[in-house]
Design an enzyme around this catalytic site. Structure first.
Site, PDB file in Angstrom:
ATOM      1  N   LYS A  75       4.410  10.209   4.117  1.00  9.12           N
ATOM      2  CA  LYS A  75       3.955   9.368   5.229  1.00  9.12           C
ATOM      3  C   LYS A  75       3.444  10.305   6.325  1.00  9.12           C
ATOM      4  O   LYS A  75       4.192  10.733   7.205  1.00  9.12           O
ATOM      5  CB  LYS A  75       5.129   8.499   5.705  1.00  9.12           C
TER       6      LYS A  75
HETATM    7  N1  PMP Z   1       2.098   1.392   1.838  1.00  5.64           N
HETATM    8  C1  PMP Z   1       1.686   1.938   2.983  1.00  5.64           C
HETATM    9  C2  PMP Z   1       0.352   2.570   3.028  1.00  5.64           C
HETATM   10  C3  PMP Z   1       2.497   1.887   4.133  1.00  5.64           C
HETATM   11  O1  PMP Z   1       2.085   2.424   5.285  1.00  5.64           O
HETATM   12  C4  PMP Z   1       3.763   1.265   4.051  1.00  5.64           C
HETATM   13  C5  PMP Z   1       4.645   1.194   5.268  1.00  5.64           C
HETATM   14  N2  PMP Z   1       5.464   2.326   5.358  1.00  5.64           N
HETATM   15  C6  PMP Z   1       4.153   0.717   2.821  1.00  5.64           C
HETATM   16  C7  PMP Z   1       3.300   0.800   1.735  1.00  5.64           C
HETATM   17  C8  PMP Z   1       5.494   0.060   2.673  1.00  5.64           C
HETATM   18  O2  PMP Z   1       6.512   1.029   2.720  1.00  5.64           O
HETATM   19  P1  PMP Z   1       7.982   0.670   3.167  1.00  5.64           P
HETATM   20  O3  PMP Z   1       8.380  -0.521   2.374  1.00  5.64           O
HETATM   21  O4  PMP Z   1       8.764   1.885   2.824  1.00  5.64           O
HETATM   22  O5  PMP Z   1       7.938   0.386   4.621  1.00  5.64           O
END
Ligand code: PMP
Length: 296
Positions: free
Chosen positions: A153
């Protein structure tokens, strides 16, 4: 909206007022997008605030930092402890938590050991709202895993997300759905994607997507509910004939989707597997396990 005169944030070992804090304009993160972050939610439960999947989020933050050659000076346990302190200091229980690891002055394209850690939190409603979303297939692809670490991320990765969401909104849609470099559906700009067809759920396999923590929770809940989920590659055409679809993400939670490229799905949201999972998810985050099958 994100802070007021009293809001406290954690910054490099100190609790400081958000309104009095600042960052270096020569920050490598500001110029080149080389920072890492997380998006976490805490929920009010009968036992106080519950930072949902805190360990998984901070383990991912460590993974993201490592991939970007950033030395994160706090352990997962320390970060979890600091997060509960952050909530307490700001009187928050239902909150969105944003840890950000950003770099100090450096105009080189090489790592720096000037690492800053910031934790902040605010009250934030469901990111994509509560109504059936109208999606369009984006003209932008998700980043190629050979050009970056897609499972990290990283702040800079979100320029792709901003372009896709902006394009969708400008064309009158609520949100974008992005393909991977091979033309298969990958995910949304800030959430993972599932669709339902013939009593079965489908979602993209890991590899070209962010490994969502909510995605994994939904896979776990689906198993408990005896729902079949297949991880496979699929195209927009497959989704046009879907019975239902939804996004999963920490900020979005489980968000029902109404259509893709103006092709409406067959079932009403309330009649889909996604709706059942959405209720199960909200009960799990609030630790109402005994109510897993009840509506919220
Ligand atoms: N894909 C992307 C590109 C994101 O930014 C997120 C948000 N973090 C997610 C998927 C979902 O991830 P999570 O369930 O860990 O928040």
């Amino acid at each position: 909206m994100y802070y007021n005169n009293d809001t406290l944030i954690f910054l490099d070992g100190n609790w400081v007022k958000a309104k009095d804090s600042s960052a270096d304009l020569y920050s490598q993160t500001l110029h080149y997008g080389a920072g890492v972050f997380e998006g976490i939610r805490s929920y009010k439960t009968e036992n106080g605030a519950n930072v949902f999947k805190a360990k998984e989020h901070y383990e991912r933050l460590h993974y993201s930092a490592e991939k970007m050659h950033i030395k994160l000076p706090y352990s997962v346990e320390e970060l979890i402890r600091l997060t509960y302190q952050l909530l307490e200091k700001n009187g928050l229980e239902d909150a969105y938590i944003r840890p950000l690891v950003y770099l100090g002055e450096n105009m080189q394209l090489q790592p720096t050991n000037k690492v800053h850690v910031m934790l902040c939190a605010w009250e934030w409603g469901r990111y994509l709202g509560n109504t059936g979303l109208r999606l369009m297939t984006s003209s932008f692809q998700r980043p190629n895993p050979k050009s970056c670490f897609v499972e990290a991320k990283v702040t800079g990765h979100y320029t792709n997300s901003i372009l896709a969401t902006t394009e969708a909104k400008q064309k009158g849609f609520d949100e974008a759905l992005l393909l991977d470099m091979n033309g298969y559906i990958a995910e949304g700009p800030g959430a993972n994607f599932f669709y339902e067809k013939g009593g079965k759920l489908f979602t993209a396999p890991l590899g070209n997507i962010l490994a969502g923590i909510t995605r994994q929770t939904i896979l776990d809940l689906a198993k408990e509910l005896d729902f079949t989920v297949e991880e496979k590659y699929f195209t927009p055409k497959d989704v046009y004939e879907a019975d239902g679809a939804f996004f999963t993400g920490t900020a979005a939670e489980v968000a029902g989707i109404e259509s893709l490229d103006n092709k409406r799905f067959n079932l009403k949201w309330e009649d889909t597997m996604g709706y059942t999972l959405s209720n199960a998810y909200m009960n799990r985050v609030r630790e109402k396990e005994y109510k897993l099958f009840e509506l919220v």
